[in-house]
Design a protein around this motif. Structure first.
Motif, PDB file in Angstrom:
ATOM      1  N   SER A 208       0.759  -1.154   0.388  1.00  0.00           N
ATOM      2  CA  SER A 208       0.177  -0.218  -0.144  1.00  0.00           C
ATOM      3  C   SER A 208       0.461   1.357   0.067  1.00  0.00           C
ATOM      4  O   SER A 208       0.757   2.382  -0.890  1.00  0.00           O
ATOM      5  CB  SER A 208      -0.458   0.149   1.348  1.00  0.00           C
ATOM      6  OG  SER A 208      -0.218   0.063   2.438  1.00  0.00           O
ATOM      7  N   SER A 209       2.096   1.551   0.805  1.00  0.00           N
ATOM      8  CA  SER A 209       2.645   2.836   1.264  1.00  0.00           C
ATOM      9  C   SER A 209       4.100   1.673   1.486  1.00  0.00           C
ATOM     10  O   SER A 209       4.196   1.488   1.972  1.00  0.00           O
ATOM     11  CB  SER A 209       1.932   3.746   1.608  1.00  0.00           C
ATOM     12  OG  SER A 209       1.875   2.939   3.116  1.00  0.00           O
ATOM     13  N   SER A 210       5.370   3.203   1.435  1.00  0.00           N
ATOM     14  CA  SER A 210       6.027   2.755   2.194  1.00  0.00           C
ATOM     15  C   SER A 210       5.437   2.330   3.919  1.00  0.00           C
ATOM     16  O   SER A 210       6.371   1.645   4.836  1.00  0.00           O
ATOM     17  CB  SER A 210       7.133   3.886   1.939  1.00  0.00           C
ATOM     18  OG  SER A 210       6.853   4.827   2.763  1.00  0.00           O
ATOM     19  N   ASP A 211       4.244   3.405   4.184  1.00  0.00           N
ATOM     20  CA  ASP A 211       4.534   3.426   5.257  1.00  0.00           C
ATOM     21  C   ASP A 211       3.800   1.850   5.597  1.00  0.00           C
ATOM     22  O   ASP A 211       4.042   1.196   6.668  1.00  0.00           O
ATOM     23  CB  ASP A 211       3.546   4.122   6.286  1.00  0.00           C
ATOM     24  CG  ASP A 211       4.434   5.920   7.058  1.00  0.00           C
ATOM     25  OD1 ASP A 211       5.721   5.550   6.181  1.00  0.00           O
ATOM     26  OD2 ASP A 211       3.618   7.161   6.095  1.00  0.00           O
TER      27      ASP A 211
ATOM     28  N   PHE B 106       4.079  -1.287   4.436  1.00  0.00           N
ATOM     29  CA  PHE B 106       5.456  -1.897   4.309  1.00  0.00           C
ATOM     30  C   PHE B 106       5.843  -1.697   5.225  1.00  0.00           C
ATOM     31  O   PHE B 106       6.195  -3.353   6.003  1.00  0.00           O
ATOM     32  CB  PHE B 106       6.810  -1.758   3.137  1.00  0.00           C
ATOM     33  CG  PHE B 106       7.626  -2.459   3.214  1.00  0.00           C
ATOM     34  CD1 PHE B 106       7.133  -4.398   2.306  1.00  0.00           C
ATOM     35  CD2 PHE B 106       8.842  -1.991   3.910  1.00  0.00           C
ATOM     36  CE1 PHE B 106       8.455  -4.587   2.080  1.00  0.00           C
ATOM     37  CE2 PHE B 106      10.061  -3.109   3.423  1.00  0.00           C
ATOM     38  CZ  PHE B 106       9.703  -4.545   2.654  1.00  0.00           C
ATOM     39  N   SER B 107       6.068  -0.454   6.463  1.00  0.00           N
ATOM     40  CA  SER B 107       6.954  -0.774   7.280  1.00  0.00           C
ATOM     41  C   SER B 107       6.447  -1.719   8.371  1.00  0.00           C
ATOM     42  O   SER B 107       6.813  -2.534   8.955  1.00  0.00           O
ATOM     43  CB  SER B 107       7.334   1.210   7.801  1.00  0.00           C
ATOM     44  OG  SER B 107       8.093   1.402   6.979  1.00  0.00           O
ATOM     45  N   ALA B 108       5.174  -1.539   8.564  1.00  0.00           N
ATOM     46  CA  ALA B 108       3.657  -1.952   9.590  1.00  0.00           C
ATOM     47  C   ALA B 108       3.923  -3.532   9.226  1.00  0.00           C
ATOM     48  O   ALA B 108       4.257  -4.436  10.101  1.00  0.00           O
ATOM     49  CB  ALA B 108       3.083  -0.640   9.200  1.00  0.00           C
ATOM     50  N   ALA B 109       3.736  -3.880   7.952  1.00  0.00           N
ATOM     51  CA  ALA B 109       4.166  -5.078   7.334  1.00  0.00           C
ATOM     52  C   ALA B 109       5.311  -5.784   8.344  1.00  0.00           C
ATOM     53  O   ALA B 109       5.113  -6.789   8.755  1.00  0.00           O
ATOM     54  CB  ALA B 109       3.454  -5.732   6.086  1.00  0.00           C
ATOM     55  N   ALA B 110       6.200  -5.259   8.038  1.00  0.00           N
ATOM     56  CA  ALA B 110       7.160  -5.636   8.181  1.00  0.00           C
ATOM     57  C   ALA B 110       7.998  -6.042  10.060  1.00  0.00           C
ATOM     58  O   ALA B 110       8.719  -6.803  10.492  1.00  0.00           O
ATOM     59  CB  ALA B 110       8.941  -5.009   7.678  1.00  0.00           C
ATOM     60  N   ALA B 111       7.509  -4.473  10.553  1.00  0.00           N
ATOM     61  CA  ALA B 111       6.798  -4.742  11.748  1.00  0.00           C
ATOM     62  C   ALA B 111       6.360  -5.588  12.273  1.00  0.00           C
ATOM     63  O   ALA B 111       6.402  -6.966  13.919  1.00  0.00           O
ATOM     64  CB  ALA B 111       6.737  -3.549  12.919  1.00  0.00           C
ATOM     65  N   MET B 112       5.506  -5.701  11.835  1.00  0.00           N
ATOM     66  CA  MET B 112       4.454  -7.478  12.665  1.00  0.00           C
ATOM     67  C   MET B 112       5.184  -8.139  12.164  1.00  0.00           C
ATOM     68  O   MET B 112       5.206  -9.220  13.320  1.00  0.00           O
ATOM     69  CB  MET B 112       3.250  -7.292  11.488  1.00  0.00           C
ATOM     70  CG  MET B 112       2.227  -8.162  11.621  1.00  0.00           C
ATOM     71  SD  MET B 112       0.277  -8.109  10.882  1.00  0.00           S
ATOM     72  CE  MET B 112       0.630  -6.164  10.402  1.00  0.00           C
ATOM     73  N   MET B 113       5.714  -8.785  11.500  1.00  0.00           N
ATOM     74  CA  MET B 113       6.348  -9.854  11.387  1.00  0.00           C
ATOM     75  C   MET B 113       7.307 -10.339  12.175  1.00  0.00           C
ATOM     76  O   MET B 113       7.570 -11.258  12.561  1.00  0.00           O
ATOM     77  CB  MET B 113       6.862  -9.545  10.055  1.00  0.00           C
ATOM     78  CG  MET B 113       6.141 -10.314   8.480  1.00  0.00           C
ATOM     79  SD  MET B 113       4.999 -11.345   8.177  1.00  0.00           S
ATOM     80  CE  MET B 113       5.981 -12.580   7.833  1.00  0.00           C
TER      81      MET B 113
END
Length: 129
Positions: free
Chosen positions: A53-56, A58-65
């Motif tokens: 969806s956006s760079s934010d 992506f950061s949220a998905a990476a943090a979730m992982m």
């Protein structure tokens, strides 16, 4: 009238004393793993959508992982996928006639499926963590 037929039915059916053959367990787990994968598609698509969806996002998905719970869920999804694929290959080999459709061969291939799944599950755990 006619004869009375006495039916031999269990009076007290104790479900804890019933033992399923390994082939039945393999079949049930194959269906369960299919349901898990069906639900997992929604989870994985949601995470993919968030990451794209956006760079934010992506950061949220990476943090979730990085969460233990999410890693555990991913490990479970990979384990279900591994079991379903190995079980599917087992069924295809039997359907195409490469394996005998006897109870002994069914037991053997079910046990082999379990062993391969355990190995792949361990590898998935190493991959996820």
């Amino acid at each position: 009238m006619g004869k009375t037929v006495k039916k031999q039915r269990p009076v007290n059916l104790d479900l804890q004393t019933i033992r399923f053959p390994v082939t039945a367990i393999a079949s049930i787990l194959h269906r369960v793993s299919g349901v898990i994968m069906f639900v997992a598609i929604g989870i994985l698509l949601w995470i993919l959508g968030l990451s794209l969806s956006s760079s934010d996002g992506f950061s949220a998905a990476a943090a979730m992982m990085d969460s233990f719970i999410v890693k555990f869920i991913m490990w479970g999804i990979l384990t279900a996928l591994a079991y379903h694929v190995i079980g599917g290959i087992r069924h295809m080999l039997m359907d195409f006639g490469y394996l005998d459709e006897t109870f002994a061969m069914g037991k053997l291939t079910a046990n082999v499926t379990f062993v391969i799944t355990v190995v792949l599950s361990i590898l998935a755990g190493v991959l996820v963590w």
